[in-house]
Enzyme design. Structure first.
Site, PDB file in Angstrom:
ATOM      1  N   SER A 165      -3.177  -7.309  -2.010  1.00 11.10           N
ATOM      2  CA  SER A 165      -4.275  -6.476  -2.542  1.00 11.10           C
ATOM      3  C   SER A 165      -5.236  -7.236  -3.350  1.00 11.10           C
ATOM      4  O   SER A 165      -6.111  -8.236  -2.943  1.00 11.10           O
ATOM      5  CB  SER A 165      -3.668  -5.436  -3.448  1.00 11.10           C
ATOM      6  OG  SER A 165      -4.317  -4.337  -3.597  1.00 11.10           O
ATOM      7  N   ARG A 236      -3.785   6.947 -12.243  1.00 11.51           N
ATOM      8  CA  ARG A 236      -2.264   6.144 -11.590  1.00 11.51           C
ATOM      9  C   ARG A 236      -2.043   7.097 -10.566  1.00 11.51           C
ATOM     10  O   ARG A 236      -1.310   6.650  -9.595  1.00 11.51           O
ATOM     11  CB  ARG A 236      -1.472   5.921 -12.719  1.00 11.51           C
ATOM     12  CG  ARG A 236      -0.275   5.411 -12.128  1.00 11.51           C
ATOM     13  CD  ARG A 236      -0.300   3.997 -11.518  1.00 11.51           C
ATOM     14  NE  ARG A 236       0.866   3.165 -11.511  1.00 11.51           N
ATOM     15  CZ  ARG A 236       0.980   2.004 -11.037  1.00 11.51           C
ATOM     16  NH1 ARG A 236      -0.206   1.655 -10.103  1.00 11.51           N
ATOM     17  NH2 ARG A 236       2.184   1.475 -10.682  1.00 11.51           N
ATOM     18  N   ASP A 329       0.166   0.872   5.848  1.00  7.82           N
ATOM     19  CA  ASP A 329      -0.848   1.077   4.935  1.00  7.82           C
ATOM     20  C   ASP A 329      -2.222   1.546   5.542  1.00  7.82           C
ATOM     21  O   ASP A 329      -2.913   1.315   6.340  1.00  7.82           O
ATOM     22  CB  ASP A 329      -1.342  -0.633   4.588  1.00  7.82           C
ATOM     23  CG  ASP A 329      -2.045  -0.772   3.294  1.00  7.82           C
ATOM     24  OD1 ASP A 329      -2.841   0.328   2.844  1.00  7.82           O
ATOM     25  OD2 ASP A 329      -2.287  -1.756   2.902  1.00  7.82           O
ATOM     26  N   HIS A 359       0.887   0.841   1.536  1.00 11.65           N
ATOM     27  CA  HIS A 359       0.336  -0.570   0.956  1.00 11.65           C
ATOM     28  C   HIS A 359       1.290  -1.342   0.239  1.00 11.65           C
ATOM     29  O   HIS A 359       1.296  -2.352   0.158  1.00 11.65           O
ATOM     30  CB  HIS A 359      -0.810  -0.076   0.010  1.00 11.65           C
ATOM     31  CG  HIS A 359      -1.610  -1.277  -0.523  1.00 11.65           C
ATOM     32  ND1 HIS A 359      -2.214  -2.153   0.235  1.00 11.65           N
ATOM     33  CD2 HIS A 359      -1.956  -1.461  -1.801  1.00 11.65           C
ATOM     34  CE1 HIS A 359      -2.885  -3.101  -0.649  1.00 11.65           C
ATOM     35  NE2 HIS A 359      -2.692  -2.673  -1.929  1.00 11.65           N
ATOM     36  N   ASP A 360       2.227  -0.743  -0.540  1.00 11.78           N
ATOM     37  CA  ASP A 360       2.946  -1.181  -1.283  1.00 11.78           C
ATOM     38  C   ASP A 360       4.049  -2.189  -0.659  1.00 11.78           C
ATOM     39  O   ASP A 360       4.980  -2.647  -1.376  1.00 11.78           O
ATOM     40  CB  ASP A 360       3.810  -0.285  -2.474  1.00 11.78           C
ATOM     41  CG  ASP A 360       2.898  -0.296  -3.665  1.00 11.78           C
ATOM     42  OD1 ASP A 360       2.024  -0.683  -3.992  1.00 11.78           O
ATOM     43  OD2 ASP A 360       3.541   0.716  -4.599  1.00 11.78           O
TER      44      ASP A 360
END
Length: 379
Positions: A165, A236, A329, A359-360
């Site tokens: 990232s 967040r 992702d 994505h994580d």
């Protein structure tokens, strides 16, 4: 009668002078840092952590670069000075992918961050928090600051630089800015340049923070009030939706209500509670000023800026390169990793991390990422 014993959220979750150092060490830049947008930043210092030992010829150093809300604490327990445990547990240690019996691993907190490195929450030369006076920085600026780590350890080149990232953006800039200093390169779930959609996802996050009445233009550190934790919490929540996969959300939460709550009566769904939890968790370890500064840096990420475009910039990379993306992702889709693999001379074909975590996945799929790291280091 029940009483809520949860401590109130701090105005900032940043590490501040006087806090326990934990496992951090610091390197200070001997001169003001010239910035890509003009001007310079004085008094820069970077916090970092290390694992393992340098070998005799100083050829075994590996640089690990964190993502937006990460820090230098890649592995290790929560404790004094470290508000959260390591973000990549299982990667660094004896016999692991980054084997500390063989490699000296260095992980800095990024310039503009909030866990020991110079950023909006840290003290400026005049003794006050930088706050709104902290300048706009770029990913390239952060890498130029990190060059001080080579000097600190007397290292000519990194055996490998790796990151995911935002950390992948920094790793790519390392290889394009200082090609002779990077022998191997691992880019995880990152692009050559931020896309319109990535910038669009970031826009409401920045607006949420700046719209918080306790933002005070970025100068909230020593003012009364709770700080912009509500705005950062909204940011967040938005970000976390983009970090995870739709399949994971459906399988993990579905339409289930949160325990003891009824959405038909104003209660929350389980997935809403999950997002609330991550908003509160971030407030205890991160800073809204850093969130804004680093998100802006990611928005302006473009390895081709001033280098004749992306294709020409990628040809500057001489490191043995591996590029990997995550199958689910949608924030940094595989097409962006394909562009990197196609453009970097000698790069392998794109590796796909199979994961429903979105994505994580580069953080959660430790076994798959470990295989990639071991393969790269064996080359």
């Amino acid at each position: 009668m029940s009483h809520d014993t949860t401590p109130p959220l701090p105005a900032t979750g940043a590490w501040r002078e006087g806090d326990p150092p934990g496992d951090r060490r610091w390197v200070e830049l001997s001169e003001p840092l010239p910035l890509e947008t003009g001007g310079e930043l004085p008094g820069v210092r970077l916090a970092y952590e290390t694992w393992g030992s340098l070998n005799e010829d100083r050829s075994n150093a590996v640089l690990v670069l964190h993502a937006l809300t990460g820090d230098s604490h890649v592995v290790g327990p929560e404790g004094p000075g470290h508000p959260s445990p390591g973000w990549w547990e299982g990667i660094i240690g004896p016999g692991l992918a980054l084997d500390t019996d063989r490699y000296f691993v260095v992980a800095p907190n990024v310039l503009g961050g909030c866990q020991g490195s110079t950023g909006p929450s840290s003290t400026a030369p005049d003794g006050r928090p930088w706050g709104s006076r902290f300048p706009r920085i770029t990913i390239r600026d952060t890498v130029r600051a990190e060059f001080a780590l080579l000097r600190e350890f007397g290292i000519h080149s990194w055996a490998a630089v790796l990151g995911g990232s935002m950390g992948g953006m920094r790793a790519l800039e390392w290889a394009a800015t200082y090609p002779e200093r990077v022998r191997r390169l691992l880019l995880l779930a990152s692009p050559a340049a931020s896309s319109a959609q990535q910038i669009a996802w970031a826009a409401p996050q920045l607006h949420a923070i700046r719209s918080d009445p306790y933002w005070h233009g970025g100068d909230y550190y020593d003012r009364p009030g709770p700080g912009p934790v509500t705005g950062m919490g909204i940011a967040r929540r938005i970000a976390h939706i983009t970090y995870r996969g739709a399949t994971e959300f459906d399988e993990r939460f579905g339409r289930n209500p949160q325990d003891g709550e009824d959405p038909m009566a104003g209660g929350r769904f389980a997935v809403e509670s999950y997002l609330d939890h991550h908003a509160v968790k971030l407030a205890r370890r991160f800073d809204a000023g850093s969130y804004v500064v680093l998100t802006q840096a990611m928005n302006t990420h473009d390895v081709g800026r001033g280098r004749g475009g992306v294709a020409q910039a990628l040809r500057r990379v001489t490191a043995r390169t591996m590029v990997a993306g995550v199958s689910s992702d949608f924030l940094y889709p595989l097409a962006q990793q394909q562009e990197l693999a196609d453009g970097i001379p000698g790069a392998d074909e794109v590796r796909v991390i199979e994961s429903a975590s979105g994505h994580d996945g580069f953080l959660t799929e430790i076994n798959q990422v470990s295989v990639l790291i071991k393969e790269l280091l064996a080359q």
